[in-house]
Design a protein around this motif. Structure first.
Motif, PDB file in Angstrom:
ATOM      1  N   SER A  80      -8.709   8.963  -0.748  1.00  0.00           N
ATOM      2  CA  SER A  80      -8.548  10.111   0.142  1.00  0.00           C
ATOM      3  C   SER A  80      -7.258  10.853  -0.175  1.00  0.00           C
ATOM      4  N   GLU A  81      -7.290  12.149  -0.001  1.00  0.00           N
ATOM      5  CA  GLU A  81      -6.110  12.996  -0.235  1.00  0.00           C
ATOM      6  C   GLU A  81      -5.163  13.043   0.959  1.00  0.00           C
ATOM      7  N   TYR A  82      -5.546  12.444   2.071  1.00  0.00           N
ATOM      8  CA  TYR A  82      -4.796  12.593   3.316  1.00  0.00           C
ATOM      9  C   TYR A  82      -3.607  11.646   3.492  1.00  0.00           C
ATOM     10  N   PHE A  83      -3.442  10.686   2.599  1.00  0.00           N
ATOM     11  CA  PHE A  83      -2.443   9.646   2.816  1.00  0.00           C
ATOM     12  C   PHE A  83      -1.254   9.785   1.869  1.00  0.00           C
ATOM     13  N   THR A  84      -0.068   9.609   2.429  1.00  0.00           N
ATOM     14  CA  THR A  84       1.168   9.684   1.648  1.00  0.00           C
ATOM     15  C   THR A  84       1.358   8.393   0.848  1.00  0.00           C
ATOM     16  N   ASP A  85       2.298   8.428  -0.095  1.00  0.00           N
ATOM     17  CA  ASP A  85       2.608   7.212  -0.852  1.00  0.00           C
ATOM     18  C   ASP A  85       3.079   6.095   0.067  1.00  0.00           C
ATOM     19  N   ARG A  86       3.852   6.451   1.066  1.00  0.00           N
ATOM     20  CA  ARG A  86       4.342   5.465   2.044  1.00  0.00           C
ATOM     21  C   ARG A  86       3.171   4.820   2.797  1.00  0.00           C
ATOM     22  N   GLU A  87       2.244   5.634   3.248  1.00  0.00           N
ATOM     23  CA  GLU A  87       1.071   5.103   3.951  1.00  0.00           C
ATOM     24  C   GLU A  87       0.208   4.265   3.023  1.00  0.00           C
ATOM     25  N   ARG A  88       0.067   4.697   1.786  1.00  0.00           N
ATOM     26  CA  ARG A  88      -0.733   3.931   0.820  1.00  0.00           C
ATOM     27  C   ARG A  88      -0.117   2.554   0.559  1.00  0.00           C
ATOM     28  N   ALA A  89       1.198   2.507   0.429  1.00  0.00           N
ATOM     29  CA  ALA A  89       1.868   1.220   0.222  1.00  0.00           C
ATOM     30  C   ALA A  89       1.651   0.318   1.436  1.00  0.00           C
ATOM     31  N   ALA A  90       1.791   0.881   2.625  1.00  0.00           N
ATOM     32  CA  ALA A  90       1.588   0.103   3.854  1.00  0.00           C
ATOM     33  C   ALA A  90       0.149  -0.380   3.974  1.00  0.00           C
ATOM     34  N   LEU A  91      -0.797   0.479   3.650  1.00  0.00           N
ATOM     35  CA  LEU A  91      -2.204   0.097   3.761  1.00  0.00           C
ATOM     36  C   LEU A  91      -2.598  -0.942   2.717  1.00  0.00           C
ATOM     37  N   ALA A  92      -2.052  -0.841   1.525  1.00  0.00           N
ATOM     38  CA  ALA A  92      -2.330  -1.862   0.507  1.00  0.00           C
ATOM     39  C   ALA A  92      -1.807  -3.224   0.964  1.00  0.00           C
ATOM     40  N   TRP A  93      -0.586  -3.247   1.510  1.00  0.00           N
ATOM     41  CA  TRP A  93      -0.007  -4.496   2.015  1.00  0.00           C
ATOM     42  C   TRP A  93      -0.820  -5.015   3.207  1.00  0.00           C
ATOM     43  N   THR A  94      -1.261  -4.101   4.046  1.00  0.00           N
ATOM     44  CA  THR A  94      -2.095  -4.455   5.196  1.00  0.00           C
ATOM     45  C   THR A  94      -3.364  -5.159   4.740  1.00  0.00           C
ATOM     46  N   GLU A  95      -4.048  -4.575   3.788  1.00  0.00           N
ATOM     47  CA  GLU A  95      -5.288  -5.180   3.302  1.00  0.00           C
ATOM     48  C   GLU A  95      -5.012  -6.509   2.598  1.00  0.00           C
ATOM     49  N   SER A  96      -3.931  -6.557   1.845  1.00  0.00           N
ATOM     50  CA  SER A  96      -3.581  -7.783   1.135  1.00  0.00           C
ATOM     51  C   SER A  96      -3.350  -8.936   2.113  1.00  0.00           C
ATOM     52  N   LEU A  97      -2.606  -8.679   3.180  1.00  0.00           N
ATOM     53  CA  LEU A  97      -2.322  -9.746   4.143  1.00  0.00           C
ATOM     54  C   LEU A  97      -3.516 -10.052   5.044  1.00  0.00           C
ATOM     55  N   THR A  98      -4.313  -9.052   5.344  1.00  0.00           N
ATOM     56  CA  THR A  98      -5.498  -9.291   6.160  1.00  0.00           C
ATOM     57  C   THR A  98      -6.499 -10.161   5.405  1.00  0.00           C
ATOM     58  N   HIS A  99      -6.539 -10.011   4.105  1.00  0.00           N
ATOM     59  CA  HIS A  99      -7.415 -10.827   3.246  1.00  0.00           C
ATOM     60  C   HIS A  99      -6.598 -11.861   2.462  1.00  0.00           C
ATOM     61  N   VAL A 100      -5.553 -12.390   3.055  1.00  0.00           N
ATOM     62  CA  VAL A 100      -4.615 -13.265   2.328  1.00  0.00           C
ATOM     63  C   VAL A 100      -5.312 -14.484   1.725  1.00  0.00           C
ATOM     64  N   ASP A 101      -6.408 -14.911   2.300  1.00  0.00           N
ATOM     65  CA  ASP A 101      -7.147 -16.040   1.735  1.00  0.00           C
ATOM     66  C   ASP A 101      -7.708 -15.712   0.351  1.00  0.00           C
ATOM     67  N   GLN A 102      -7.921 -14.428   0.088  1.00  0.00           N
ATOM     68  CA  GLN A 102      -8.443 -13.990  -1.203  1.00  0.00           C
ATOM     69  C   GLN A 102      -7.355 -13.445  -2.129  1.00  0.00           C
ATOM     70  N   THR A 103      -6.363 -12.763  -1.550  1.00  0.00           N
ATOM     71  CA  THR A 103      -5.375 -12.061  -2.369  1.00  0.00           C
ATOM     72  C   THR A 103      -4.127 -12.867  -2.668  1.00  0.00           C
ATOM     73  N   HIS A 104      -3.731 -13.715  -1.730  1.00  0.00           N
ATOM     74  CA  HIS A 104      -2.481 -14.477  -1.829  1.00  0.00           C
ATOM     75  C   HIS A 104      -1.258 -13.563  -1.925  1.00  0.00           C
ATOM     76  N   ALA A 105      -1.380 -12.368  -1.353  1.00  0.00           N
ATOM     77  CA  ALA A 105      -0.274 -11.402  -1.272  1.00  0.00           C
ATOM     78  C   ALA A 105       0.436 -11.202  -2.612  1.00  0.00           C
ATOM     79  N   PRO A 106      -0.247 -10.616  -3.584  1.00  0.00           N
ATOM     80  CA  PRO A 106       0.328 -10.484  -4.923  1.00  0.00           C
ATOM     81  C   PRO A 106       1.479  -9.474  -4.992  1.00  0.00           C
TER      82      PRO A 106
END
Length: 144
Positions: A80-106
């Motif tokens: 999406s074009e609506y999200f800033t770099d700051r929001e994208r970084a936060a959302l990537a970390w959000t998804e990583s930790l929400t799925h920590v069983d799969q991602t292990h927070a890389p």
């Protein structure tokens, strides 16, 4: 088929619940800002399928003035074009930790935070993600 009664966790474990509320209050007073917190909380609630939280965080973001198109595209934030770099970084970390069983927070999900957030903000963001994950599990598990 009857549905088993679930327990009122907020009254049975009142001290623990108040502790979660105190964490929420502290986060809202911190440097991240309520809109960023609500945005990541909405994304966590989308992933976890918590209908109560989806409504609550969408309403909060609408009342803060977040554009409908941005809210509508949150699940597809990566393209999406609506999200800033700051929001994208936060959302990537959000998804990583929400799925920590799969991602292990890389590191590839953590490293972008360092260019967009202060150390305190990264810590608060991580607490915000953990807190909403807890709230989702309570609401879904106890059918509240």
């Amino acid at each position: 088929m009857s549905t088993p009664k679930r327990l009122p966790y907020n009254t049975l474990s009142a001290d623990a619940y108040r502790g979660l509320g105190a964490t929420k209050t502290a986060l809202f007073k911190g440097p991240l800002g309520k809109e960023m917190i609500e945005l990541v909380w909405l994304r966590i609630s989308q992933i976890n399928g918590c209908a109560y939280c989806l409504e609550m965080h969408t309403k909060a973001l609408r009342s803060s003035g977040m554009p409908e198109a941005k809210l509508d595209s949150l699940a597809g934030w990566r393209v999406s074009e609506y999200f800033t770099d700051r929001e994208r970084a936060a959302l990537a970390w959000t998804e990583s930790l929400t799925h920590v069983d799969q991602t292990h927070a890389p590191d590839e999900d953590y490293t972008p935070l360092e260019t967009c957030f202060s150390d305190v903000e990264i810590s608060d963001l991580t607490f915000a993600i953990a807190l909403m994950s807890a709230f989702n599990r309570l609401a879904i598990g106890m059918r509240q």
